[in-house]
Scaffold this motif. Structure first.
Motif, PDB file in Angstrom:
ATOM      1  N   SER A  65       1.277  -1.400  -0.156  1.00 60.39           N
ATOM      2  CA  SER A  65      -0.048   0.507  -0.062  1.00 60.39           C
ATOM      3  C   SER A  65       0.597   0.999   0.003  1.00 60.39           C
ATOM      4  O   SER A  65       0.575   2.549  -0.892  1.00 60.39           O
ATOM      5  N   THR A  66       1.769   1.701   0.605  1.00 62.81           N
ATOM      6  CA  THR A  66       2.623   2.060   1.008  1.00 62.81           C
ATOM      7  C   THR A  66       4.158   2.440  -0.281  1.00 62.81           C
ATOM      8  O   THR A  66       3.249   3.471  -1.020  1.00 62.81           O
ATOM      9  N   ASN A  67       4.047   1.203  -1.342  1.00 67.45           N
ATOM     10  CA  ASN A  67       4.453   1.620  -2.468  1.00 67.45           C
ATOM     11  C   ASN A  67       3.945   2.230  -3.224  1.00 67.45           C
ATOM     12  O   ASN A  67       3.951   2.731  -5.103  1.00 67.45           O
ATOM     13  N   ARG A  68       2.463   1.469  -3.225  1.00 69.94           N
ATOM     14  CA  ARG A  68       1.233   2.688  -4.228  1.00 69.94           C
ATOM     15  C   ARG A  68       0.937   4.341  -3.900  1.00 69.94           C
ATOM     16  O   ARG A  68       0.539   4.575  -5.216  1.00 69.94           O
ATOM     17  N   ARG A  69       1.427   4.034  -2.560  1.00 69.92           N
ATOM     18  CA  ARG A  69       1.046   5.617  -2.228  1.00 69.92           C
ATOM     19  C   ARG A  69       1.844   6.303  -2.784  1.00 69.92           C
ATOM     20  O   ARG A  69       1.903   7.679  -3.318  1.00 69.92           O
ATOM     21  N   PHE A  70       3.250   6.038  -3.307  1.00 67.93           N
ATOM     22  CA  PHE A  70       3.888   6.632  -2.439  1.00 67.93           C
ATOM     23  C   PHE A  70       4.087   6.960  -4.444  1.00 67.93           C
ATOM     24  O   PHE A  70       5.008   7.998  -4.922  1.00 67.93           O
ATOM     25  N   ILE A  71       3.905   6.305  -5.388  1.00 66.46           N
ATOM     26  CA  ILE A  71       3.846   5.946  -7.049  1.00 66.46           C
ATOM     27  C   ILE A  71       2.877   6.849  -7.160  1.00 66.46           C
ATOM     28  O   ILE A  71       2.939   8.000  -8.500  1.00 66.46           O
ATOM     29  N   GLN A  72       1.807   6.820  -6.417  1.00 66.28           N
ATOM     30  CA  GLN A  72       0.866   7.784  -7.114  1.00 66.28           C
ATOM     31  C   GLN A  72       1.149   9.293  -6.659  1.00 66.28           C
ATOM     32  O   GLN A  72       1.122  10.626  -7.496  1.00 66.28           O
ATOM     33  N   ARG A  73       1.719   9.637  -5.490  1.00 71.44           N
ATOM     34  CA  ARG A  73       2.004  11.057  -4.883  1.00 71.44           C
ATOM     35  C   ARG A  73       3.857  11.488  -6.141  1.00 71.44           C
ATOM     36  O   ARG A  73       3.398  12.670  -6.324  1.00 71.44           O
ATOM     37  N   PHE A  74       4.437  10.801  -6.516  1.00 76.75           N
ATOM     38  CA  PHE A  74       5.688  10.923  -7.155  1.00 76.75           C
ATOM     39  C   PHE A  74       5.108  10.821  -8.394  1.00 76.75           C
ATOM     40  O   PHE A  74       5.361  12.532  -9.073  1.00 76.75           O
ATOM     41  N   LEU A  94      13.322  16.700 -11.900  1.00 79.90           N
ATOM     42  CA  LEU A  94      13.290  17.108 -10.503  1.00 79.90           C
ATOM     43  C   LEU A  94      15.459  17.194  -9.662  1.00 79.90           C
ATOM     44  O   LEU A  94      14.484  17.199  -8.219  1.00 79.90           O
ATOM     45  N   ASP A  95      15.937  16.221 -10.658  1.00 76.14           N
ATOM     46  CA  ASP A  95      17.681  16.729  -9.280  1.00 76.14           C
ATOM     47  C   ASP A  95      17.632  18.284  -9.810  1.00 76.14           C
ATOM     48  O   ASP A  95      18.275  17.832  -9.007  1.00 76.14           O
ATOM     49  N   GLU A  96      16.862  18.803 -10.467  1.00 74.18           N
ATOM     50  CA  GLU A  96      17.083  20.211 -10.491  1.00 74.18           C
ATOM     51  C   GLU A  96      16.260  21.188  -9.091  1.00 74.18           C
ATOM     52  O   GLU A  96      16.999  22.450  -8.704  1.00 74.18           O
ATOM     53  N   TYR A  97      15.557  20.837  -8.409  1.00 75.30           N
ATOM     54  CA  TYR A  97      15.079  21.206  -7.650  1.00 75.30           C
ATOM     55  C   TYR A  97      15.837  21.201  -6.447  1.00 75.30           C
ATOM     56  O   TYR A  97      16.209  19.586  -6.182  1.00 75.30           O
ATOM     57  N   SER A  98      15.520  21.561  -5.466  1.00 75.83           N
ATOM     58  CA  SER A  98      15.999  21.955  -4.274  1.00 75.83           C
ATOM     59  C   SER A  98      15.349  21.000  -2.701  1.00 75.83           C
ATOM     60  O   SER A  98      14.771  20.675  -3.143  1.00 75.83           O
ATOM     61  N   ILE A  99      15.648  20.239  -1.783  1.00 72.78           N
ATOM     62  CA  ILE A  99      15.295  19.042  -0.754  1.00 72.78           C
ATOM     63  C   ILE A  99      14.183  19.844  -0.191  1.00 72.78           C
ATOM     64  O   ILE A  99      12.888  19.771   0.052  1.00 72.78           O
ATOM     65  N   GLU A 119      12.558  22.893  -1.934  1.00 69.60           N
ATOM     66  CA  GLU A 119      11.305  22.104  -2.879  1.00 69.60           C
ATOM     67  C   GLU A 119      11.067  21.536  -3.531  1.00 69.60           C
ATOM     68  O   GLU A 119       9.604  20.931  -2.814  1.00 69.60           O
ATOM     69  N   LEU A 120      11.457  20.279  -3.300  1.00 69.41           N
ATOM     70  CA  LEU A 120      10.488  18.645  -3.663  1.00 69.41           C
ATOM     71  C   LEU A 120       9.564  18.322  -2.555  1.00 69.41           C
ATOM     72  O   LEU A 120       8.696  17.801  -2.766  1.00 69.41           O
ATOM     73  N   GLU A 121      10.270  18.866  -1.691  1.00 69.62           N
ATOM     74  CA  GLU A 121       9.734  18.326  -0.284  1.00 69.62           C
ATOM     75  C   GLU A 121       8.169  19.217  -0.227  1.00 69.62           C
ATOM     76  O   GLU A 121       6.857  18.483   0.095  1.00 69.62           O
ATOM     77  N   ALA A 122       7.882  20.747  -0.443  1.00 70.46           N
ATOM     78  CA  ALA A 122       7.017  21.335  -0.778  1.00 70.46           C
ATOM     79  C   ALA A 122       5.742  20.830  -1.821  1.00 70.46           C
ATOM     80  O   ALA A 122       4.953  20.734  -1.101  1.00 70.46           O
ATOM     81  N   LEU A 123       6.471  20.225  -2.941  1.00 64.20           N
ATOM     82  CA  LEU A 123       5.375  19.321  -4.418  1.00 64.20           C
ATOM     83  C   LEU A 123       4.738  18.473  -3.303  1.00 64.20           C
ATOM     84  O   LEU A 123       3.672  17.778  -3.937  1.00 64.20           O
ATOM     85  N   TRP A 124       5.555  17.596  -2.863  1.00 65.35           N
ATOM     86  CA  TRP A 124       5.723  16.347  -2.279  1.00 65.35           C
ATOM     87  C   TRP A 124       4.347  16.551  -0.962  1.00 65.35           C
ATOM     88  O   TRP A 124       2.980  15.092  -1.399  1.00 65.35           O
TER      89      TRP A 124
END
Length: 278
Positions: A236-245, A256-261, A263-268
């Motif tokens: 279930s966690t794998n599925r949620r992670f993929i949905q959010r990703f 994505l590798d051009e964002y700061s951590i 900025e990525l947390e905010a998007l997440w």
């Protein structure tokens, strides 16, 4: 022995057998040494192992999704692996699909004497007892219903590690290998966590792996105490992670590798909130 009454072959059953025969013929053609498919001809029992595992998991995923068309399709993919393995073996002169089918049918008859003979078994527990006894007799070993080591060993060899750990934990607990209370399990968890941290800081990779395994096994036991399924939880966690990703990738305006951590947390968190509202 109970009398078997064979009914005339129905049209539906004849259609099923015809479909199976067609599948067998298709696989045989794919494995034809002169006119077959190069990929299929290159396969061995060992090379096909990843596909057997993958297709089995895809069957499980389809069943959990409840889509009947998907279930039928994935069962077909799994059946393909059975027929292909048997064809590879037949090409090597080892056995064929008839050997496989006869063997499993004979086994089912032997291990269900309450259906095909005169043994009585009116509950699932009695069926399991008969099964274990007959299985032990087939293998020429003493039937020791209270000895768990052979069964635990089989779990560790044949099941995915997390599922094996769950089954081993349940069986050992039923045999009395159990903590007195949940507080003791939590104490064990914190003990294993400390040992894992110490291993990461001071010990070689082999010891770190061992301590990680101990920590994971304790988590499995915690899940059992709370009547949770760790395999389902992780899936279930794998599925949620993929949905959010997927949502993060959908709104990202650059790699994505051009964002700061930060900025990525905010998007997440934005993706997480969006899914919670849906």
């Amino acid at each position: 022995m109970r009398q078997r009454h064979d009914e005339p072959l129905s049209t539906h059953r004849a259609d099923i057998l015809a479909a199976l025969e067609r599948l067998i013929d298709v696989i045989a053609q794919l494995r034809h040494p002169e006119t077959g498919c190069p990929w299929d001809l290159a396969q061995t029992p060992t090379s096909l192992i990843p596909y057997v595992i993958e297709e089995a998991y895809e069957v499980v995923d389809a069943i959990q999704g409840g889509d009947q068309e998907a279930i039928a399709e994935e069962l077909g993919d799994l059946l393909l692996q059975v027929v292909l393995q048997a064809q590879v073996a037949s090409d090597s002169g080892d056995f064929d699909l008839g050997t496989v089918a006869t063997g499993i049918a004979d086994k089912m008859v032997r291990r269900h004497p309450h259906v095909f003979a005169d043994t009585s078994a009116t509950t699932p527990a009695e069926v399991n007892q008969n099964w274990d006894r007959i299985k032990a007799e087939e293998k020429g070993i003493a039937h020791e219903p209270n000895k768990l080591t052979p069964k635990l060993t089989k779990y560790s060899r044949t099941l995915p590690p997390l599922m094996a750990a769950s089954k081993i934990s349940v069986k050992a607990a039923k045999a009395g290998f159990e903590w007195d209370n949940i507080a003791s399990v939590w104490d064990k968890f914190h003990e294993e966590l400390d040992e894992f941290r110490a291993a990461l800081a001071n010990e070689p990779k082999e010891n770190q792996q061992a301590e990680l395994g101990d920590l994971l096994f304790t988590l499995v036991n915690l899940a059992r105490w709370y009547d949770l399924d760790p395999s389902e939880a992780l899936q279930s966690t794998n599925r949620r992670f993929i949905q959010r990703f997927a949502l993060v990738e959908g709104v990202a305006e650059k790699p994505l590798d051009e964002y700061s951590i930060e900025e990525l947390e905010a998007l997440w968190q934005r993706a997480k909130a969006q899914l919670a509202e849906s």
